[in-house]
Design an enzyme around this catalytic site. Structure first.
Site, PDB file in Angstrom:
ATOM      1  NE  ARG A 225      -6.871  30.670 -32.627  1.00 36.49           N
ATOM      2  CZ  ARG A 225      -5.565  30.475 -32.801  1.00 36.49           C
ATOM      3  NH1 ARG A 225      -4.910  29.587 -32.074  1.00 36.49           N
ATOM      4  NH2 ARG A 225      -4.884  31.190 -33.698  1.00 36.49           N
ATOM      5  CG  ASP A 226      -2.869  32.759 -30.575  1.00 35.11           C
ATOM      6  OD1 ASP A 226      -2.518  31.738 -29.978  1.00 35.11           O
ATOM      7  OD2 ASP A 226      -2.070  33.520 -31.152  1.00 35.11           O
TER       8      ASP A 226
ATOM      9  CG  HIS B  44      -0.041  35.612 -35.250  1.00 36.96           C
ATOM     10  ND1 HIS B  44      -1.391  35.459 -35.054  1.00 36.96           N
ATOM     11  CD2 HIS B  44       0.543  35.134 -34.126  1.00 36.96           C
ATOM     12  CE1 HIS B  44      -1.612  34.911 -33.866  1.00 36.96           C
ATOM     13  NE2 HIS B  44      -0.445  34.696 -33.293  1.00 36.96           N
TER      14      HIS B  44
ATOM     15  CG  HIS C 219       3.941  35.286 -30.372  1.00 42.79           C
ATOM     16  ND1 HIS C 219       3.777  34.118 -29.687  1.00 42.79           N
ATOM     17  CD2 HIS C 219       2.807  35.470 -31.084  1.00 42.79           C
ATOM     18  CE1 HIS C 219       2.588  33.599 -29.972  1.00 42.79           C
ATOM     19  NE2 HIS C 219       1.981  34.400 -30.834  1.00 42.79           N
TER      20      HIS C 219
ATOM     21  CB  CYS D  76       5.438  32.785 -24.198  1.00 42.85           C
ATOM     22  SG  CYS D  76       6.459  31.685 -25.174  1.00 42.85           S
TER      23      CYS D  76
ATOM     24  CG  ASN E 253      -0.854  35.971 -29.072  1.00 41.56           C
ATOM     25  OD1 ASN E 253      -0.498  35.621 -30.179  1.00 41.56           O
ATOM     26  ND2 ASN E 253      -1.528  35.192 -28.251  1.00 41.56           N
TER      27      ASN E 253
HETATM   28 MG    MG Z   1      -0.132  33.769 -31.280  1.00 39.41          MG
END
Ligand code: MG
Length: 304
Positions: A17-18, A213, A215, A246, A255
Site C-alpha cells: 500500500r504505502d 512508521h 522514513h 519519498c 519508508n
Molecule cells: Mg510511509
C-alpha cells in the site's frame, strides 16, 4: 542502555500500500497479489494490502477491490492479518463487503499537509473519519490509525508544539483505534524528538499500543526506531525493499525497509517471525516489476 528489550516485536508490512502508492509504474493486479503472497510466506503476520482512495488521486490503487478478491481466493488470511487504508464511508462499505477485518484510517497533525493531500484541515478530516471509525467498529472491523507529520511536515517544517499531535492521538483513542502508528512522513525526526513525542503521549495511550512508521529520508530511521524500542514501543511499520521512495524528494529514501528492521531486531536476538531471505525474494520480485533498485543499504549489500 539496551537492557530492557522485548523478546519479540510486531512488524506491520506496508509495502503493497504505502510503498506501491508512491511508485509511478503501475504493477498489474496479479503481480501485486503474488507479491503479497510472497510477503505472507516470509512470515509477516500483518500486511496492509491496498487502499480505497480515489483512483484519479492514486492510480496504483485502482484495483483495490480486485486485489482483495484475489487474496480471498487464497488461504493467506489463515495466517496473516490483512488490512487496507480507508478514507471514507464509501471505501468502508466496499471493504466490509469483501470481508476485510481490519482497516487503517489517517490524519496528519498539520493543516498545511492535510490541505495539500485531502483538501481539508485536520479538524475537518477528523470529522470525516469519525463516522468511518464508528461504522467499522459496529461491523466488528478493527481500526488502526496513522498520524502523519508527527516529526515534521514537508510544508510547515518541524512542529512548533506537540499540541496537535496530542489532540489527534486523543481523538483516535477515544474513537476506538486499537493501535496508533506515529509517522515520520519525510524523515524529519531524531532520537531526542522520539523521546519527546513518546513522553507527550504518556497518559493518552499505553506504549504497547503505539507503532512507529519511520522514513529514512535523512538516514535516521533505525536510530529513531531503536530509541522507540528502548522506550517500550514494540510495533514497527516497514516497507519491503524500502519501496515507495519519498514523494517529496525525487530519488530519496522513503519508508524504512522491512529488511533493515528485521536485520536490526533479529541480530539483537529479538524475534520478528520473518525469514529475511524469503522477504528479500518478495522485494526482489516487486522491484523487478517496477524496474528499479532498492534504496535500502541492506538490500544493496545482500542482493543474492
Ligand atoms: Mg510511509
Amino acid at each position: 542502555m539496551l537492557k530492557n528489550l522485548p523478546n519479540e516485536v510486531k512488524i506491520v508490512e506496508v509495502g503493497p500500500r504505502d510503498g506501491l502508492q508512491n511508485e509511478k509504474m503501475i504493477v498489474p493486479t496479479e503481480d501485486k497479489v503474488k507479491y503479497i503472497l510472497l510477503l505472507g510466506d516470509s512470515g509477516l503476520k500483518n500486511i496492509e494490502v491496498t487502499s480505497f482512495v480515489r483512483p484519479d488521486r492514486i492510480p496504483q490503487m485502482t484495483d483495490a477491490k480486485e486485489v482483495i478478491e484475489s487474496l480471498n481466493k487464497t488461504n493467506i488470511k489463515n495466517n496473516v492479518n490483512l488490512s487496507c487504508l480507508i478514507p471514507n464511508l464509501k471505501g468502508l462499505e466496499i471493504a466490509s463487503k469483501l470481508g476485510v477485518k481490519e482497516i487503517a484510517v489517517f490524519s496528519s497533525t498539520s493543516d498545511a499537509f492535510n490541505k495539500k493531500n485531502i483538501n481539508s484541515t485536520v479538524l475537518e478530516s477528523l470529522n470525516i473519519i469519525q463516522p468511518v471509525m464508528k461504522e467499522a467498529l459496529k461491523l466488528d472491523i478493527r481500526v488502526r490509525a496513522y498520524i502523519s507529520t508527527v516529526f515534521g511536515c514537508p510544508y510547515e517544517g518541524k512542529p512548533k508544539s506537540l499540541d496537535s499531535l496530542k489532540r489527534v492521538a486523543d481523538f483516535f483513542v477515544k474513537e476506538g483505534a486499537y493501535e496508533l502508528s506515529l509517522s515520520d512522513t519525510v524523515g524529519h525526526g531524531n532520537p531526542k524528538e522520539v523521546v519527546s513525542v513518546l513522553e507527550c503521549l504518556e497518559g493518552s495511550i499505553e506504549r504497547k499500543r503505539l507503532a512507529m512508521h519511520m522514513h529514512d529520508t535523512r538516514g535516521l530511521a533505525l536510530s529513531n526506531i531503536l530509541t522507540g524500542l528502548e522506550m517500550g514501543v514494540s510495533t514497527f511499520d516497514g516497507s519491503s525493499g524500502g519501496l515507495g521512495g519519498c514523494p517529496y524528494a525525487k530519488g530519496a529514501s522513503g519508508n524504512c525497509a522491512t529488511e533493515e528492521l528485521v536485520y536490526l531486531f533479529e541480530s539483537m536476538g529479538i524475534s520478528t517471525g520473518v525469514d529475511i531471505n524469503k522477504l528479500k525474494e518478495a522485494s526482489s520480485f516487486v522491484l523487478e516489476k517496477l524496474e528499479r533498485k532498492s534504496p535500502s543499504k541492506f538490500l544493496q549489500a545482500y542482493k543474492g
